[in-house]
Structures are given as C-alpha cells and as structure tokens.
Design an enzyme around this catalytic site. Sequence first.
Site, short mmCIF file in Angstrom:
data_model
loop_
_atom_site.label_atom_id
_atom_site.label_comp_id
_atom_site.label_asym_id
_atom_site.label_seq_id
_atom_site.Cartn_x
_atom_site.Cartn_y
_atom_site.Cartn_z
N ASP A 85 58.73 54.87 -28.75
CA ASP A 85 58.82 56.19 -28.13
C ASP A 85 57.48 56.66 -27.57
O ASP A 85 57.42 57.27 -26.50
CB ASP A 85 59.32 57.22 -29.15
N CYS A 93 63.96 50.47 -30.50
CA CYS A 93 63.16 51.65 -30.85
C CYS A 93 62.10 51.32 -31.89
O CYS A 93 60.98 51.85 -31.85
CB CYS A 93 64.06 52.75 -31.42
N HIS A 120 66.43 58.66 -24.17
CA HIS A 120 66.07 57.25 -24.29
C HIS A 120 67.07 56.33 -23.61
O HIS A 120 68.25 56.30 -23.93
CB HIS A 120 65.85 56.85 -25.74
N ASP A 162 58.84 60.25 -23.00
CA ASP A 162 58.86 59.24 -24.04
C ASP A 162 58.91 57.87 -23.35
O ASP A 162 59.68 57.68 -22.39
CB ASP A 162 60.09 59.37 -24.93
N ASP A 172 67.28 53.14 -23.76
CA ASP A 172 67.66 51.90 -24.42
C ASP A 172 68.94 51.98 -25.25
O ASP A 172 69.28 51.03 -25.96
CB ASP A 172 66.51 51.32 -25.25
#
Length: 386
Positions: free
Chosen positions: A137, A371, A265, A216, A267
């Site tokens: 992150d 992550c 995020h 992030d 991902d």
Amino acid sequence: MTNELGAIERTAIDGDPITSDAATPVAAATGPVMSYNEWDPLEEVIVGRLEGSVVPSVHVTVTYNLPPLISRLYRLAAGMKYPKWLVNKAQGELDGFIAILEGEGIKVRRPDIINHRKKFRTPEFTSRGFCVACPRDGFMVVGDEIIETPMCWPTRYFEGNAYRSLFKEYFNGGARWTSAPRPQLSDELFDFNYQLPTGPGTPEKYVINEFEPVFDAADFVRCGRDIFVTRSNVTNLAGINWLRRHLGSEYTIHELPSICKQPMHIDSTFMPLAPGKVLVNPDYLDLDRLPPILKKWDVLVAPRPDPIDNVIAKMSMCSPWTSINVLSLTEKKVVVERQQPTLIKALKDWGFEPIPCDFFSYGPFGGAFHCATLDVRRRGTLQSYF
C-alpha cells in the site's frame, strides 16, 4: 464475457500474437532493487508483519472503505490491539506463506517491529498507528526506484518508519529512493458528509477530493512500460498525475474506471499474471470499457469467490474478491488462497501452476498475498508488452 451456463471463461479479445513497436528492451541492471512488472521471476520480496497490530483509529477514510458491519465493529475497537487469537491464527498462515516463498528460493525481508499503539500528533490531526501487514500500500518499486506514497489514512502516516532500515540498506547499495510530497491530511481533503452510492447510475463520489495529491501504491499495477491505475477512496487524480509526471515519458499510466461502490486498490479488480494475460473481477470493472491497449491481451474473467463463512470472514477488512489478490512468482507459478478451489481450477485450465496457501485469516489486517508483499527484485528487463 461469460457463456450462458456461467462457466469459467478465458476471453481472448484478439487472437493475434502480441507484438510491440517499442524500443529494444532495457538491459537488466545490477543492484539490490529492480522490478518492472508483476510476473518476472521473483528473487527478493518484503513481507509484512503482524506484531503489535492495532485496530485503525476512527476516520472517514476508514469508515467508508470497510464493509458496513466491520466498520461499526472497528469504530468500537479503534486504537485497541487485535485479539491475540486472531493475530496468532493469521501469523501461522503468514509463516506458511513465507515458507513457500523461501522454498522457491526467494529471499524474504521483513520490516522492523514498531509501536502502533503510541499516539501521535501533527498540526492537523491526532491518531494512533495501525500495522505493517501490507507493504504494497505504501510503497512502489519501479525499476531501481523505491517510491514512498502519500497515503490518506491518518492512522498510517508514520507507517514508513518500519521500513527505514531496509530502504537505507537498499539506497546504500545503489537503489534510488523517492518520497512523494507528504500530505497535510487536513479536513479540506475529506468529505465528512460522504454517503455510499445507493444504486446503479449514481454519480461517482469519493471520500477524498483533489485538495492535494494522495495515493496508495496498491491502486497501481505494473506491466513494464505501461502501468494501470484505478481512482479510488484512497487515490485521487492529483496523486495519479503526480506519479505520471514523476515517471515521465518512459512510462504510460492508464486509468481503469472502477464500478465498485467502495473502490480501494486495483489488485482485487485487475491483476496481471503474465505477458498478455490479466485476471479481472467482472463485478468491479465494466469489461466492455477496458482500454483499447488490452485488445491483444487475454482477459481472464475470474470466477465468483467461493464463499467462506466463519468468524474471521465477519471480521475481515476486505471484499471477498481478494480471492484474486494473488502473487505471481514467475509467469507460471501463482500463490493463491487454498480456500478458493474454483479459482485454483481456473488457473490450471488457463495454463498456470497455482500454489495453494491458507491466508484467509490475514483479511482482518488488510489484504491477501499481493497486499502482504512488496517486490524488491524480479529477474527481467524493462519492456513494452503492448
């Protein structure tokens, strides 16, 4: 993009071979830090820690980035240490993940243990810390450069302190080390009247505005000279533009419009696995609106996550779609959650070699395999894959 029986599908947007008009690939350089994409053979990686993890302090950025039930629970427990039984359960799974990485010959590095309970103050806010479970992150590696990102959760403001020892070592070994402008995180950045979108067609709204650049690193994924990003509740356009200008003309950043109600995020939305192959979440992306640059790539539509119904699932900070938050060790080998048999089968059908690993208990600390890691060095060169 799915057949009428709802079967798992491998969608070839264009069957032509992938070609590139880009210049000759940049030769591999020596040094402690070098990574250009998400799939070259992984040689060294930073893996997060759970020691001393603290439930994040109350703030609008936390409240509206969590599932509603968990958000209420975390408000009550803010600033307290996570239950020991939960930490121990997640730690056991983290140890198993590290054993897999080391068994594949990958060097694993760890951040320092720091005191997350200690209260801190800036001119704009007071908070406690959170944890260092998810190095993805706060940091991005592009080539030989480590980039510290300006995260917008106040509770994560000093998270980078846990990585200073490592980054100084890498810097002394020849790596570049850059920090984006440290954000003020004053009230002007946040919409304290924010409400979740209620239905289809609702105008896009975010917890953050364009007061200052914030992002992030986990909202970006790297495919050589091309980088993909989703704007989210932690990444604004100013942050995207800062990175675009910083990287310059050698890289192109493509924005993917998310249709997730609580975007945070990339991902768990869009996960490149190998040259010409990307795993996508059909709930968070409109597959008919993918950038034309993906025309010659195989878009692998992820199967719906296998349901997991236990007490840890009820405490997770994450969407079930962290099922696709996998980590590629090579173009073939992919670490994936053991409790996702449908995805494991799909990956095998698509020609990958999935490595099952229990990791679901990591969810309450913020993520899954991608992550929980930060690529330090992958064996490869800077190329264009489009």
